[in-house]
Design a protein around this motif. Sequence first.
Motif, PDB file in Angstrom:
ATOM      1  N   TYR B 385     -37.122   5.047 -80.446  1.00  0.00           N
ATOM      2  CA  TYR B 385     -37.182   4.642 -79.000  1.00  0.00           C
ATOM      3  C   TYR B 385     -38.663   4.280 -78.425  1.00  0.00           C
ATOM      4  N   TYR B 425     -34.574  -0.294 -80.130  1.00  0.00           N
ATOM      5  CA  TYR B 425     -33.720  -0.768 -79.165  1.00  0.00           C
ATOM      6  C   TYR B 425     -34.047  -2.251 -78.660  1.00  0.00           C
ATOM      7  N   TRP B 462     -36.266  11.686 -70.550  1.00  0.00           N
ATOM      8  CA  TRP B 462     -35.788  11.089 -71.962  1.00  0.00           C
ATOM      9  C   TRP B 462     -36.674  11.490 -73.058  1.00  0.00           C
ATOM     10  N   HIS B 508     -31.960  15.210 -78.011  1.00  0.00           N
ATOM     11  CA  HIS B 508     -31.308  13.976 -78.547  1.00  0.00           C
ATOM     12  C   HIS B 508     -31.938  13.648 -79.697  1.00  0.00           C
ATOM     13  N   GLU B 510     -30.817  12.090 -82.691  1.00  0.00           N
ATOM     14  CA  GLU B 510     -30.099  10.888 -83.101  1.00  0.00           C
ATOM     15  C   GLU B 510     -30.366  10.318 -84.256  1.00  0.00           C
ATOM     16  N   ASN B 536     -25.469  13.406 -78.964  1.00  0.00           N
ATOM     17  CA  ASN B 536     -25.777  12.147 -79.785  1.00  0.00           C
ATOM     18  C   ASN B 536     -26.705  12.482 -80.698  1.00  0.00           C
ATOM     19  N   GLU B 647     -25.593  11.536 -72.228  1.00  0.00           N
ATOM     20  CA  GLU B 647     -24.691  11.333 -73.435  1.00  0.00           C
ATOM     21  C   GLU B 647     -23.923  12.374 -73.736  1.00  0.00           C
TER      22      GLU B 647
HETATM   23 FE   FE2 Z   1     -29.850   7.369 -78.342  1.00  0.00          FE
END
Ligand code: FE2
Lengths: 99, 749
Positions: B385, B425, B462, B508, B510, B536, B647
């Motif tokens: 990210y 992303y 986040w 998170h 992931e 996730n 999520e």
């Molecule tokens: Fe994600």
Amino acid sequence: MYQITPEDRQYVDEFRKTPVGRHSPGLQRILNLFRGEPMAGKYVLVCTKPHREWMLGQFTGVRGEKIRMTNQSFTSLDEAEWYVFKQRWKRHTGEDLPD
Amino acid sequence: MKRIMGYSDRISVCPHDTIRFMVSSEAAGDYSARLVRVIHGDTNPEGPGYKEEAIASTVTGRYPSRRQEIHAGSCAVVPDHACLADLGSFTVQALVWPTTPAKGRQGLAGRWNGRTGAGFALGIDESGGLALRLGDGRGGVAEVASGKPMLAREWYFVAASYDAATGTVSLYQEPLVPYARTDTAVAITTPVALRVPGNVQAPVLFAARHAGSKGSRTLFAEHFNGKIDRPRLACRALTRLEMEQVRGDQIPVALQSSMLGVWNFSKCISSETIWDDSPNRLHGETFNLPARAMTGHNWTGEEMAWTHKPEQYGAIHFHDDDLHDAGWEVDFELTIPAGLKSGVYAAHVAIDGDEDFIPFVIRPPRGTATSKLLFVLPTASYLAYANEHMVTDAPLAELLTGQVSTMQPADMFLNEHREYGLSCYDSHSDGSGVCYSTRLRPIVTMRPKYQSWLGGKGSGLWQMNADLHITDWLEAEKLGYDVITDEDVHDEGYTALAPYSVFVTSTHHEYWTKQMWTALDAFKKHGGRLVYTGANAWYWRIAYHPTRPGVMEVRRAEGGIRAWAAEPGEAYHSFTGEYGGLWRRNGLAPQRMAGSGFTAQGFDISSYYRRKPDSFDPRVRFIFEGVGAEELIGDFGLIGGGAAGLELDRADRVLGTAPNALVLASSENHTGVYMVVLEEIYINSPGLCGGESDLVRADLVFYETPAGGAVFATSSIAWAGSLSHNNYNNNVARITGNVIRRFLDPAPF
Ligand SMILES: [Fe+2]
């Protein structure tokens, strides 16, 4: 693409009360239209004081270009949502919504 | 606007290790620096607020400000070589797949001395067509151009030859696929008045132009966007037939002595080397990590793995916004003193009106553990990210969040400074997906105090700044913990986890390499207990660069929620040759690791869980100690106002949830912004959003493992944002505490 109809006027109050959260399918359909607008002219809130103040800007639609800042500033995100909703409503229907 | 930013050479250090910090400051005077242990990063006045512990260290002080720049854009360089010394006549050719032929001048292949203006450079000019530039080193420049723009995303054979004796240039621009009424082929033979000297003294350069140097660094410009396959350099003007004969991998014997460079990008794919098949061995290096293991002009579609047919993967995809290492000068360094407790730390740098935190982890002394509880910082997911541009680049951002997007000053900076590099992303400027990410640059999204548009109504949390809710709560509960990173788990495997009895995930987690997955699996098989305080996780299979620390790769293959999709034939990681995509599509759905896996997402408001009959099973009485039978769980919190949000994961026996798993509670009443994940959708239909689909829910899951361990999954990213509610006195904190305290008790389950 969905087009706003005169019957959609009934959802304006619902948005005014709950701009972010659980919505009726009718309001959700309007928001899908409004929030899905393309990058050119799309609204964005730039945080000027963490958790306290935001300035409204608009993207130009060109990658990497500076955001065009308006002179609208907000101390509540719900008020910012309402302001943006009114601008979008006006653009789609021609109607000025009262505060 | 951001005016001070930095990064470190390492992300995880032990006592006695040295970590270096690189800073760019635009202030007029000095900036200040100090070391802090970061406890909590959420500045929301509704919550406990930012918390740190100031640490006295050698870092504390004032340092002169200086602006350090980042130069993005990839290319490949072959150092000058004796065999090139008297190059008079030449032929340069390649197969190319331009993605932005209209963007302006771009280098393809050349040997040009930027100081003297001598040499040759084959490239794309302002018209979007092929052009050869020749320089005599005395100010004279001649250019032969096709004048016809190439089509984007089409393969072309491009070539130019120069006969020094006659001063004749031939230029060929030939599409491999013809179209009716669209003629982009050009063949030109023309005399030029100028003479190119043999002694150019310049490296051979692919996909860019030299733009001088700054300090010890070579600068490049006119970066090419697109693929280059099988470039060739010959020491005389080849005929068109001869060019055709040396296009392939087998150079005819009669032409071998004419070849200076026969580059084969299908060799050394996992490295930064570009390999020359010719006896001259004009090997070179890529710069700023262009994408390797890319399908070449001859890819047939019959083979999907580059390791099986490397000769069909002879292309490198260059981008003008690739980045590996910002390469800044070191401002200060720190040798980690003994006695600092393991945790999340940061070098805090500040000037008037701006600050930055350069985060890193201090581990316990090497080979030891100072707690039975381990918190693993998901640095691979932070990299995926890192500096993401979704709000500025993706119109659907506002649809995902159901809110007008918000941006921080740091996001504004990133929007205008693309050279700070992209996340996995994002798409490159040419629209192709970003499959590599690096931490050798400032990463504004990996910071305490950072608010993310993606983090739900409320605190806007986040990744790192959400994960700090977990460390804050551990501190508030006086639960001692050690911290290590994904990179440590990847590098050391189970050894890194063996001293611990409880593994606490981030919100998170992931992105997982095979090594990380196997390490955690081994931990469970040894009776280790897993507390999955997120959602996730174990989603994307990734790879770390084999020799460059801090660089990861993800190929967004086939299913799953993807910001972009890998092109056909490009689903295998270049770093390892492993198949990319979802772990679920690699036979290891998240349910196999933690009993719960990705099922839905939405980023407006969160919801709550309601207890289910399984929660009254005596096996899990310890979890609900102090929680009422009718209580809603987590109908409060700083991330979207609830513990179930952003999520969500669910249990599913078919996907690998253990048969003995108990689903203790499930969330409900999610908004219409929540949607079922794509890997569940084979036929799309109405009714796939929150409030309609049963798949839009988070399951609270518990199960015992055969080794006497256990797993607890909250299945929601928002969970951590509820821990501090009501001064840490609430049922989310109580359940988490009940679980961790029992999990720390060595008594087998
Ligand atoms: Fe994600």
